[in-house]
Design a protein around this motif. Sequence first.
Motif, short mmCIF file in Angstrom:
data_model
loop_
_atom_site.label_atom_id
_atom_site.label_comp_id
_atom_site.label_asym_id
_atom_site.label_seq_id
_atom_site.Cartn_x
_atom_site.Cartn_y
_atom_site.Cartn_z
N ALA A 153 36.44 100.21 -77.61
CA ALA A 153 37.50 100.55 -76.66
C ALA A 153 38.78 99.76 -76.94
O ALA A 153 39.89 100.31 -76.91
CB ALA A 153 37.02 100.30 -75.23
N VAL A 154 38.63 98.47 -77.23
CA VAL A 154 39.80 97.65 -77.55
C VAL A 154 40.44 98.11 -78.86
O VAL A 154 41.68 98.17 -78.99
CB VAL A 154 39.41 96.16 -77.62
CG1 VAL A 154 40.57 95.31 -78.12
CG2 VAL A 154 38.96 95.67 -76.25
N GLY A 155 39.61 98.46 -79.85
CA GLY A 155 40.15 98.97 -81.11
C GLY A 155 40.94 100.25 -80.93
O GLY A 155 41.95 100.46 -81.60
N ARG A 156 40.49 101.09 -80.05
CA ARG A 156 41.23 102.33 -79.76
C ARG A 156 42.59 102.03 -79.18
O ARG A 156 43.61 102.62 -79.57
CB ARG A 156 40.42 103.20 -78.81
CG ARG A 156 41.03 104.58 -78.51
CD ARG A 156 40.14 105.32 -77.52
NE ARG A 156 40.53 106.71 -77.39
CZ ARG A 156 41.47 107.15 -76.56
NH1 ARG A 156 42.13 106.29 -75.79
NH2 ARG A 156 41.75 108.45 -76.49
N PRO A 175 53.94 104.24 -84.51
CA PRO A 175 55.37 104.31 -84.17
C PRO A 175 55.77 105.62 -83.50
O PRO A 175 56.75 105.67 -82.77
CB PRO A 175 56.05 104.16 -85.54
CG PRO A 175 55.05 104.70 -86.52
CD PRO A 175 53.69 104.36 -85.95
N ASP A 176 55.02 106.69 -83.78
CA ASP A 176 55.38 108.01 -83.27
C ASP A 176 54.60 108.29 -81.99
O ASP A 176 53.38 108.46 -82.01
CB ASP A 176 55.09 109.09 -84.32
CG ASP A 176 55.67 110.44 -83.92
OD1 ASP A 176 55.56 111.37 -84.73
OD2 ASP A 176 56.25 110.55 -82.82
N HIS A 177 55.30 108.35 -80.86
CA HIS A 177 54.63 108.57 -79.59
C HIS A 177 54.11 110.01 -79.47
O HIS A 177 53.18 110.27 -78.73
CB HIS A 177 55.59 108.26 -78.44
CG HIS A 177 56.05 106.84 -78.42
ND1 HIS A 177 55.29 105.82 -77.88
CD2 HIS A 177 57.17 106.24 -78.89
CE1 HIS A 177 55.94 104.67 -78.00
NE2 HIS A 177 57.07 104.89 -78.61
N LEU A 178 54.72 110.93 -80.18
CA LEU A 178 54.32 112.33 -80.04
C LEU A 178 52.94 112.58 -80.65
O LEU A 178 52.24 113.48 -80.21
CB LEU A 178 55.36 113.23 -80.71
CG LEU A 178 56.76 113.21 -80.10
CD1 LEU A 178 57.69 114.11 -80.89
CD2 LEU A 178 56.72 113.64 -78.63
N HIS A 179 52.56 111.80 -81.64
CA HIS A 179 51.31 112.05 -82.34
C HIS A 179 50.18 111.15 -81.86
O HIS A 179 49.12 111.13 -82.46
CB HIS A 179 51.51 111.86 -83.85
CG HIS A 179 52.40 112.90 -84.44
ND1 HIS A 179 52.91 112.79 -85.72
CD2 HIS A 179 52.88 114.06 -83.95
CE1 HIS A 179 53.68 113.86 -85.98
NE2 HIS A 179 53.68 114.63 -84.92
N ARG A 180 50.39 110.38 -80.80
CA ARG A 180 49.32 109.54 -80.29
C ARG A 180 48.14 110.34 -79.76
O ARG A 180 46.98 109.93 -79.95
CB ARG A 180 49.86 108.60 -79.21
CG ARG A 180 50.68 107.45 -79.77
CD ARG A 180 51.04 106.44 -78.72
NE ARG A 180 51.81 105.34 -79.29
CZ ARG A 180 52.26 104.32 -78.60
NH1 ARG A 180 52.02 104.25 -77.30
NH2 ARG A 180 52.94 103.36 -79.19
N PRO A 181 48.34 111.47 -79.07
CA PRO A 181 47.16 112.25 -78.67
C PRO A 181 46.32 112.73 -79.84
O PRO A 181 45.08 112.73 -79.76
CB PRO A 181 47.79 113.44 -77.91
CG PRO A 181 49.09 112.92 -77.41
CD PRO A 181 49.58 112.01 -78.49
N ALA A 182 46.96 113.10 -80.95
CA ALA A 182 46.22 113.51 -82.13
C ALA A 182 45.46 112.33 -82.73
O ALA A 182 44.29 112.46 -83.12
CB ALA A 182 47.16 114.11 -83.17
N ALA A 183 46.11 111.17 -82.80
CA ALA A 183 45.43 109.98 -83.31
C ALA A 183 44.26 109.58 -82.42
O ALA A 183 43.21 109.15 -82.90
CB ALA A 183 46.42 108.83 -83.44
N ASP A 194 38.51 109.05 -81.61
CA ASP A 194 37.31 109.33 -80.80
C ASP A 194 36.25 110.08 -81.60
O ASP A 194 35.05 109.83 -81.45
CB ASP A 194 37.70 110.14 -79.57
CG ASP A 194 38.54 109.33 -78.59
OD1 ASP A 194 38.50 108.08 -78.67
OD2 ASP A 194 39.25 109.94 -77.76
N ALA A 195 36.70 111.00 -82.46
CA ALA A 195 35.74 111.75 -83.28
C ALA A 195 35.05 110.84 -84.30
O ALA A 195 33.84 110.94 -84.51
CB ALA A 195 36.44 112.91 -83.98
N LEU A 196 35.82 109.97 -84.93
CA LEU A 196 35.24 109.10 -85.96
C LEU A 196 34.31 108.04 -85.37
O LEU A 196 33.33 107.64 -86.00
CB LEU A 196 36.36 108.41 -86.75
CG LEU A 196 37.19 109.30 -87.67
CD1 LEU A 196 38.30 108.49 -88.33
CD2 LEU A 196 36.32 109.94 -88.74
N THR A 197 34.60 107.58 -84.14
CA THR A 197 33.79 106.51 -83.54
C THR A 197 32.74 107.05 -82.58
O THR A 197 32.11 106.26 -81.87
CB THR A 197 34.70 105.52 -82.80
OG1 THR A 197 35.46 106.22 -81.80
CG2 THR A 197 35.65 104.83 -83.77
#
Length: 306
Positions: free
Chosen positions: A225-228, A236-244, A249-252
């Motif tokens: 959770a802390v790593g996330r 740097p890009d706030h627009l792509h944070r949901p995608a990241a 979440d998928a990888l972990t």
Amino acid sequence: MPLRDALSATLLTLACLLAPSGTLAAWATHGVADTGRYVDTMAPLATDPAVRNAVADAVGDEVARTLAPAGADTDTGAALAPFVRDAVHSFTRTEAYRIAWEAGNRAVHDAVLHALRDDTAPRGPVTVDLAPVTARVKQRLTADHMPYAHRIPVEHTEVPVVPAEEVAGLRKGYHVLDAAAFWLPLATVVLAVTGIAVAARRRRALTATGLGTALGGALLVLAVAVGRRLTLADLPDHLHRPAAAAIYDALTATLRTASWLLLALGLTVALVSWLTGRRGPRRGAPSPATAPDGRFRRPPATLPRP
């Protein structure tokens, strides 16, 4: 007796510390570093809205920059950017996009994994050829009668995905994880079994091992959770944070499941050991006919009444 207890406590502490570390190493080596599992994990993200929006924005901006020099002036690409993004958004809903998504992830993962495993690979950045993906996008834009779409070049250009200065460090880290994924779980089991075997009170040692394992699982859940949070905060890009966030979440997902299983296993072992200890017969309590030193004691003789 104190020496045995101290040795048992040391071994069990080491085992409880190595349990979450071994779980993390096994996840990194057998989950993330396996191309088949990685592609299967990333495949459902092709339909994730946040990921589709991020891909459409990135590809649309790149196509717009490609078209800019071909126009009559430098504003041509900027003027076409909204239309290109709409077309790419439409492309992300097609089966061709999902095929391109899977092929692109497989190509990138294969290239990175080959560079990390092969010590004789030539020095330099890790690159991948994304020409097939570009060809599919061009085909879609041309079918939608997008202006200048036929001018998009489809060349076999090597796109860097890992900088050259980071390859050596990542390669050493991969080799360490590869070795740790085998030795850490084995060392955890050996230390735990040895610590319980040498303990003066084995049931209590087993209970302590279960509680320590559960604590390690809880700490691993907290670390994920802390790593996330830290990973998303560094973007740097706030627009792509949901995608990241969706990709993280998928990888972990497997690591989170293993962490909760570690927590549940430890609590179960501790609870069962504690309950069987309470229900079992108490040892060491002298019987009425037994002296404290363990010798048989005759009951006092009774004189017959007159």
